[in-house]
Motif scaffolding. Structure first.
Motif, PDB file in Angstrom:
ATOM      1  N   HIS A   5      -0.843  -3.789  -9.305  1.00 59.05           N
ATOM      2  CA  HIS A   5      -2.275  -4.016  -9.491  1.00 59.05           C
ATOM      3  C   HIS A   5      -2.713  -3.495 -10.861  1.00 59.05           C
ATOM      4  N   ARG A   6      -3.431  -4.323 -11.620  1.00 63.93           N
ATOM      5  CA  ARG A   6      -3.884  -3.931 -12.953  1.00 63.93           C
ATOM      6  C   ARG A   6      -5.300  -3.384 -12.877  1.00 63.93           C
ATOM      7  N   SER A   7      -5.506  -2.229 -13.496  1.00 67.83           N
ATOM      8  CA  SER A   7      -6.837  -1.626 -13.500  1.00 67.83           C
ATOM      9  C   SER A   7      -7.805  -2.451 -14.336  1.00 67.83           C
ATOM     10  N   ILE A   8      -9.093  -2.321 -14.006  1.00 69.01           N
ATOM     11  CA  ILE A   8     -10.150  -2.942 -14.804  1.00 69.01           C
ATOM     12  C   ILE A   8     -10.370  -2.061 -16.025  1.00 69.01           C
ATOM     13  N   ARG A   9     -10.190  -2.621 -17.211  1.00 68.33           N
ATOM     14  CA  ARG A   9     -10.277  -1.864 -18.452  1.00 68.33           C
ATOM     15  C   ARG A   9     -11.726  -1.883 -18.946  1.00 68.33           C
ATOM     16  N   VAL A  10     -12.320  -0.714 -19.115  1.00 69.64           N
ATOM     17  CA  VAL A  10     -13.759  -0.595 -19.402  1.00 69.64           C
ATOM     18  C   VAL A  10     -13.987   0.099 -20.742  1.00 69.64           C
ATOM     19  N   LEU A  11     -14.923  -0.438 -21.519  1.00 75.01           N
ATOM     20  CA  LEU A  11     -15.378   0.176 -22.776  1.00 75.01           C
ATOM     21  C   LEU A  11     -16.812   0.655 -22.584  1.00 75.01           C
ATOM     22  N   LEU A  12     -17.095   1.887 -22.971  1.00 75.28           N
ATOM     23  CA  LEU A  12     -18.435   2.467 -22.854  1.00 75.28           C
ATOM     24  C   LEU A  12     -19.148   2.415 -24.200  1.00 75.28           C
ATOM     25  N   ASP A  31      -9.535   4.550  -8.746  1.00 74.66           N
ATOM     26  CA  ASP A  31      -8.134   4.128  -8.838  1.00 74.66           C
ATOM     27  C   ASP A  31      -7.953   2.827  -9.606  1.00 74.66           C
ATOM     28  N   ASP A  32      -8.967   1.963  -9.572  1.00 74.77           N
ATOM     29  CA  ASP A  32      -8.805   0.623 -10.155  1.00 74.77           C
ATOM     30  C   ASP A  32      -9.595   0.415 -11.439  1.00 74.77           C
ATOM     31  N   ILE A  33     -10.116   1.495 -12.027  1.00 73.81           N
ATOM     32  CA  ILE A  33     -10.904   1.388 -13.258  1.00 73.81           C
ATOM     33  C   ILE A  33     -10.343   2.356 -14.295  1.00 73.81           C
ATOM     34  N   GLU A  34     -10.151   1.873 -15.519  1.00 70.42           N
ATOM     35  CA  GLU A  34      -9.626   2.688 -16.611  1.00 70.42           C
ATOM     36  C   GLU A  34     -10.567   2.603 -17.813  1.00 70.42           C
ATOM     37  N   VAL A  35     -11.083   3.737 -18.272  1.00 67.38           N
ATOM     38  CA  VAL A  35     -11.914   3.770 -19.475  1.00 67.38           C
ATOM     39  C   VAL A  35     -10.981   3.763 -20.682  1.00 67.38           C
ATOM     40  N   VAL A  36     -11.041   2.678 -21.457  1.00 67.25           N
ATOM     41  CA  VAL A  36     -10.103   2.531 -22.579  1.00 67.25           C
ATOM     42  C   VAL A  36     -10.702   2.936 -23.916  1.00 67.25           C
ATOM     43  N   LEU A  52      -9.798  -3.441 -28.577  1.00 67.14           N
ATOM     44  CA  LEU A  52      -9.261  -3.034 -27.282  1.00 67.14           C
ATOM     45  C   LEU A  52      -9.208  -4.154 -26.254  1.00 67.14           C
ATOM     46  N   ARG A  53     -10.030  -5.191 -26.439  1.00 69.66           N
ATOM     47  CA  ARG A  53     -10.094  -6.326 -25.506  1.00 69.66           C
ATOM     48  C   ARG A  53     -10.259  -5.842 -24.058  1.00 69.66           C
ATOM     49  N   PRO A  54     -11.331  -5.101 -23.783  1.00 66.81           N
ATOM     50  CA  PRO A  54     -11.555  -4.615 -22.421  1.00 66.81           C
ATOM     51  C   PRO A  54     -11.949  -5.767 -21.490  1.00 66.81           C
ATOM     52  N   ASP A  55     -11.856  -5.507 -20.199  1.00 68.05           N
ATOM     53  CA  ASP A  55     -12.316  -6.489 -19.216  1.00 68.05           C
ATOM     54  C   ASP A  55     -13.836  -6.447 -19.087  1.00 68.05           C
ATOM     55  N   VAL A  56     -14.386  -5.233 -19.107  1.00 65.12           N
ATOM     56  CA  VAL A  56     -15.831  -5.032 -18.924  1.00 65.12           C
ATOM     57  C   VAL A  56     -16.339  -4.047 -19.967  1.00 65.12           C
ATOM     58  N   VAL A  57     -17.494  -4.365 -20.548  1.00 68.18           N
ATOM     59  CA  VAL A  57     -18.176  -3.453 -21.467  1.00 68.18           C
ATOM     60  C   VAL A  57     -19.453  -2.968 -20.796  1.00 68.18           C
ATOM     61  N   LEU A  58     -19.613  -1.642 -20.665  1.00 66.58           N
ATOM     62  CA  LEU A  58     -20.884  -1.067 -20.216  1.00 66.58           C
ATOM     63  C   LEU A  58     -21.711  -0.815 -21.469  1.00 66.58           C
ATOM     64  N   MET A  59     -22.807  -1.545 -21.610  1.00 61.66           N
ATOM     65  CA  MET A  59     -23.553  -1.562 -22.870  1.00 61.66           C
ATOM     66  C   MET A  59     -24.989  -1.103 -22.675  1.00 61.66           C
ATOM     67  N   ASP A  60     -25.379  -0.066 -23.435  1.00 60.89           N
ATOM     68  CA  ASP A  60     -26.788   0.335 -23.462  1.00 60.89           C
ATOM     69  C   ASP A  60     -27.571  -0.722 -24.236  1.00 60.89           C
ATOM     70  N   ARG A 122     -16.722  -3.922 -10.649  1.00 60.19           N
ATOM     71  CA  ARG A 122     -15.772  -4.800  -9.955  1.00 60.19           C
ATOM     72  C   ARG A 122     -16.342  -6.200  -9.788  1.00 60.19           C
ATOM     73  N   SER A 123     -17.633  -6.267  -9.514  1.00 59.73           N
ATOM     74  CA  SER A 123     -18.266  -7.558  -9.272  1.00 59.73           C
ATOM     75  C   SER A 123     -18.304  -8.426 -10.523  1.00 59.73           C
ATOM     76  N   VAL A 124     -18.748  -7.861 -11.654  1.00 59.76           N
ATOM     77  CA  VAL A 124     -18.820  -8.665 -12.873  1.00 59.76           C
ATOM     78  C   VAL A 124     -17.417  -8.995 -13.375  1.00 59.76           C
ATOM     79  N   ASN A 125     -16.461  -8.095 -13.146  1.00 56.84           N
ATOM     80  CA  ASN A 125     -15.083  -8.386 -13.537  1.00 56.84           C
ATOM     81  C   ASN A 125     -14.543  -9.581 -12.760  1.00 56.84           C
ATOM     82  N   ALA A 126     -15.020  -9.748 -11.529  1.00 48.76           N
ATOM     83  CA  ALA A 126     -14.594 -10.879 -10.702  1.00 48.76           C
ATOM     84  C   ALA A 126     -15.328 -12.165 -11.055  1.00 48.76           C
ATOM     85  N   GLY A 127     -16.286 -12.067 -11.995  1.00 48.52           N
ATOM     86  CA  GLY A 127     -16.980 -13.271 -12.443  1.00 48.52           C
ATOM     87  C   GLY A 127     -18.355 -13.483 -11.859  1.00 48.52           C
TER      88      GLY A 127
END
Length: 216
Positions: A5-12, A31-36, A52-60, A122-127
């Motif tokens: 299982h590949r973790s969801i790669r997140v950029l803050l 367990d399934d999320i990695e801050v890159v 870094l090509r993250p899966d999800v960006v948390l953006m202010d 997880r939800s936005v990563n799933a589309g």
């Protein structure tokens, strides 16, 4: 053998270090999320997202220099595939709606429950698209004001199938696989749907589908 299982790669991306530290502290125990990586403003966020090509960006949204909305536009112009989840303390529609128009997959508030934040990632990563009812209503009101209602009759049966899958959060690649089409053909269908319904983007298309009973 099954692939691991590949973790969801997140950029803050937030200009407040204490906010980034708090987000990282919580997310790193999932367990399934990695801050890159992290960035302190929108410009740095775009650069780091390209590196870094993250899966999800948390953006202010509100940051000095390049704000979150402008950073979003730059990421989309670069065709960066990362899903962007807006994290904001601003609840006004004039802040959130432009972010969604710029390509955000949704938004959460900075006081969000930690488990709800992980679920949103997880939800936005799933589309999926995350909208609060009041903002969804504002987007729908704008769509209806533009005369979108009633244009659905112009869609072909295949375009309605594609629209239903857009509303389900599917990417062009996933739609192509589901309908046994090429990605190029799917892109053409998506362009035709937006043109016929006079919509600007996939978010509006998904909302239109739900509002008018096209979603599966």
């Amino acid at each position: 053998m099954a692939e691991p299982h590949r973790s969801i790669r997140v950029l803050l991306v937030d200009d407040h270090q204490v906010v980034r530290r708090g987000l990282r502290t919580f997310l790193e125990v999932q367990d399934d999320i990695e801050v890159v990586g992290e960035a302190s403003d929108g410009e740095e966020g775009v650069t780091r997202a390209e590196e870094l090509r993250p899966d999800v960006v948390l953006m202010d949204v509100k940051m000095p220099g390049t704000d979150g909305i402008e950073a979003l536009r730059k990421l989309r112009a670069l065709d960066n595939p990362a899903k962007v989840l807006i994290v904001t303390s601003f609840t006004e529609q004039r802040t959130v709606v432009p972010a969604l128009r710029a390509g955000a997959s949704g938004y959460v508030y900075k006081d969000v429950d930690p488990d709800a934040l992980a679920g949103a990632i997880r939800s936005v990563n799933a589309g999926h698209i995350l909208l609060q009812p009041e903002v969804a209503g504002a987007l729908l009101s704008q769509e209806e004001a533009s005369g979108g209602q009633g244009r659905g009759n112009a869609l072909t049966e295949r375009e309605r199938e594609v629209l239903s899958l857009i509303a389900d959060g599917r990417s062009n690649r996933e739609i192509a696989r589901a309908l046994v089409l090429s990605e190029k053909t799917v892109k053409t269908h998506v362009s035709n749907i937006l043109m016929k319904l006079d919509l600007a983007d996939r978010t509006q298309a998904a909302l239109w589908a739900v509002r008018h009973g096209v979603a599966g």
